[in-house]
Design a protein around this motif. Structure first.
Motif, PDB file in Angstrom:
ATOM      1  N   PRO A  40       1.583  -1.004  -0.001  1.00 21.36           N
ATOM      2  CA  PRO A  40      -0.688   0.185   0.144  1.00 21.36           C
ATOM      3  C   PRO A  40       0.531   1.192  -0.180  1.00 21.36           C
ATOM      4  O   PRO A  40       0.487   2.210  -0.996  1.00 21.36           O
ATOM      5  N   GLN A  44       0.600   4.153  -2.663  1.00 20.04           N
ATOM      6  CA  GLN A  44       0.325   5.310  -2.529  1.00 20.04           C
ATOM      7  C   GLN A  44       1.470   6.394  -3.141  1.00 20.04           C
ATOM      8  O   GLN A  44       1.159   7.233  -3.239  1.00 20.04           O
ATOM      9  N   TYR A  54      -5.768   7.180  -9.121  1.00 16.94           N
ATOM     10  CA  TYR A  54      -5.761   5.926  -9.372  1.00 16.94           C
ATOM     11  C   TYR A  54      -4.749   5.638 -11.117  1.00 16.94           C
ATOM     12  O   TYR A  54      -4.943   6.576 -11.221  1.00 16.94           O
ATOM     13  N   VAL A  66      -4.439   0.582  -8.678  1.00 15.72           N
ATOM     14  CA  VAL A  66      -3.953   0.800  -7.562  1.00 15.72           C
ATOM     15  C   VAL A  66      -4.663   2.238  -6.824  1.00 15.72           C
ATOM     16  O   VAL A  66      -4.560   3.387  -8.039  1.00 15.72           O
ATOM     17  N   THR A  69      -5.186   5.456  -1.946  1.00 16.20           N
ATOM     18  CA  THR A  69      -5.208   4.693  -0.377  1.00 16.20           C
ATOM     19  C   THR A  69      -4.734   3.518  -0.199  1.00 16.20           C
ATOM     20  O   THR A  69      -4.712   2.856   0.764  1.00 16.20           O
ATOM     21  N   GLU A  71      -5.512   0.921  -1.770  1.00 13.98           N
ATOM     22  CA  GLU A  71      -6.562  -0.666  -2.810  1.00 13.98           C
ATOM     23  C   GLU A  71      -6.387  -0.853  -3.417  1.00 13.98           C
ATOM     24  O   GLU A  71      -5.718   0.012  -4.806  1.00 13.98           O
ATOM     25  N   HIS A  72      -6.381  -2.258  -4.074  1.00 13.78           N
ATOM     26  CA  HIS A  72      -5.951  -2.646  -5.485  1.00 13.78           C
ATOM     27  C   HIS A  72      -7.088  -3.654  -5.655  1.00 13.78           C
ATOM     28  O   HIS A  72      -7.476  -4.045  -5.285  1.00 13.78           O
ATOM     29  N   GLN A 114     -13.420   8.803  -4.558  1.00 17.10           N
ATOM     30  CA  GLN A 114     -12.809   6.991  -4.165  1.00 17.10           C
ATOM     31  C   GLN A 114     -14.440   6.200  -4.266  1.00 17.10           C
ATOM     32  O   GLN A 114     -14.973   4.810  -4.185  1.00 17.10           O
ATOM     33  N   ASN A 118     -14.306   2.810  -6.307  1.00 11.31           N
ATOM     34  CA  ASN A 118     -14.030   1.840  -5.390  1.00 11.31           C
ATOM     35  C   ASN A 118     -14.216   0.719  -5.741  1.00 11.31           C
ATOM     36  O   ASN A 118     -14.696  -0.302  -5.486  1.00 11.31           O
ATOM     37  N   LEU A 119     -12.562   0.040  -4.958  1.00 12.95           N
ATOM     38  CA  LEU A 119     -11.743  -1.375  -5.409  1.00 12.95           C
ATOM     39  C   LEU A 119     -12.480  -1.732  -3.953  1.00 12.95           C
ATOM     40  O   LEU A 119     -11.520  -3.647  -4.203  1.00 12.95           O
ATOM     41  N   LYS A 120     -12.452  -1.783  -3.180  1.00 18.22           N
ATOM     42  CA  LYS A 120     -13.505  -2.616  -1.649  1.00 18.22           C
ATOM     43  C   LYS A 120     -14.815  -3.363  -2.964  1.00 18.22           C
ATOM     44  O   LYS A 120     -14.998  -4.603  -1.998  1.00 18.22           O
ATOM     45  N   THR A 125     -15.630  -4.202  -9.162  1.00 22.43           N
ATOM     46  CA  THR A 125     -14.365  -4.854  -9.762  1.00 22.43           C
ATOM     47  C   THR A 125     -14.866  -5.858 -10.299  1.00 22.43           C
ATOM     48  O   THR A 125     -14.345  -6.553 -11.576  1.00 22.43           O
TER      49      THR A 125
END
Length: 229
Positions: A40, A44, A54, A66, A69, A71-72, A114, A118-120, A125
């Protein structure tokens, strides 16, 4: 908001900005998938250097996105035979554009970045994975497309409906942004009137109405020609 390219290009960009060997060695491990983990802090740092939220990069047909933040998201495209390094990079870029345009109709400036990528989110995804494979596949079905390229706007659309849907999404975003600028111009003009400077802009409403009417008639005729109603 997002920079996308093959790892060689991102590598050169970051080294030109920061040629420190120790930090660049960390970036290289990330960009060329030489580590099994996405660090991370390194992600960043790269986003901060390139001043982007991004970053998408491809090496050996393995794509990574990535976020600033840390996240990836990763996808392995080595099982797709009909592409090469550049084609895989183009697919990633086209997929991000498509997912961005279809992210709930949100427009730039109305939500944070974000919330758009939102890659979470498994839904997002999953959409990225689907669109990447879609663009790789359709590049080789598209007559006249650049060999090994999958940039969506270089290819014909599969159907008129697909073309219209994408253009309507794009025009919707542009319309909201245009209304924002018009609101700003109107507010500045009202302020000028209040302080005694008079109108800065005078809009010929009759002429504008005539032009809009002619444009709508032309659009109606075009849609009638295309769809018969």
């Amino acid at each position: 908001m997002c920079i996308v390219g093959i790892s060689d290009v991102i590598d050169a960009m970051t080294f030109e900005i920061d040629p420190d060997d120790r930090r660049h060695e960390e970036r290289v491990r990330l960009l060329y998938h030489r580590s099994s983990l996405v660090e991370p802090a390194t992600a960043q740092a790269i986003c901060r250097q390139l001043q982007t939220r991004y970053l998408g990069f491809v090496h050996d047909k393995r794509a990574t996105i990535v976020a600033w933040t840390g996240e990836h998201f990763q996808i392995d495209m080595r099982d797709i035979s009909d592409t090469n390094q550049k084609g895989a990079g183009d697919a990633l870029m086209a997929a991000i554009v498509d997912v961005f345009l279809s992210s709930g109709g949100k427009t730039v400036g109305t939500v944070g970045a974000q919330e758009i990528l939102n890659l979470k989110s498994p839904d997002l995804t999953g959409a990225l994975r689907t669109e990447i494979r879609h663009h790789v596949g359709r590049a080789f079905r598209a007559e006249g497309s650049t060999l090994r390229s999958v940039i969506s706007f270089e290819e014909p659309f599969d159907s008129w409906r697909q073309l219209l849907e994408r253009q309507l999404k794009y025009l919707g975003v542009q319309a909201v942004n245009a209304l924002g600028w018009l609101s700003i111009a109107f507010a500045i003009n009202r302020l000028a009137v209040l302080i005694g400077m008079g109108d800065l802009v005078r809009i010929p409403f009759k002429k504008v109405s005539t032009i809009l009417g002619a444009a709508l008639q032309w659009l109606k005729a075009l849609l009638t020609l295309m769809f018969g109603h």
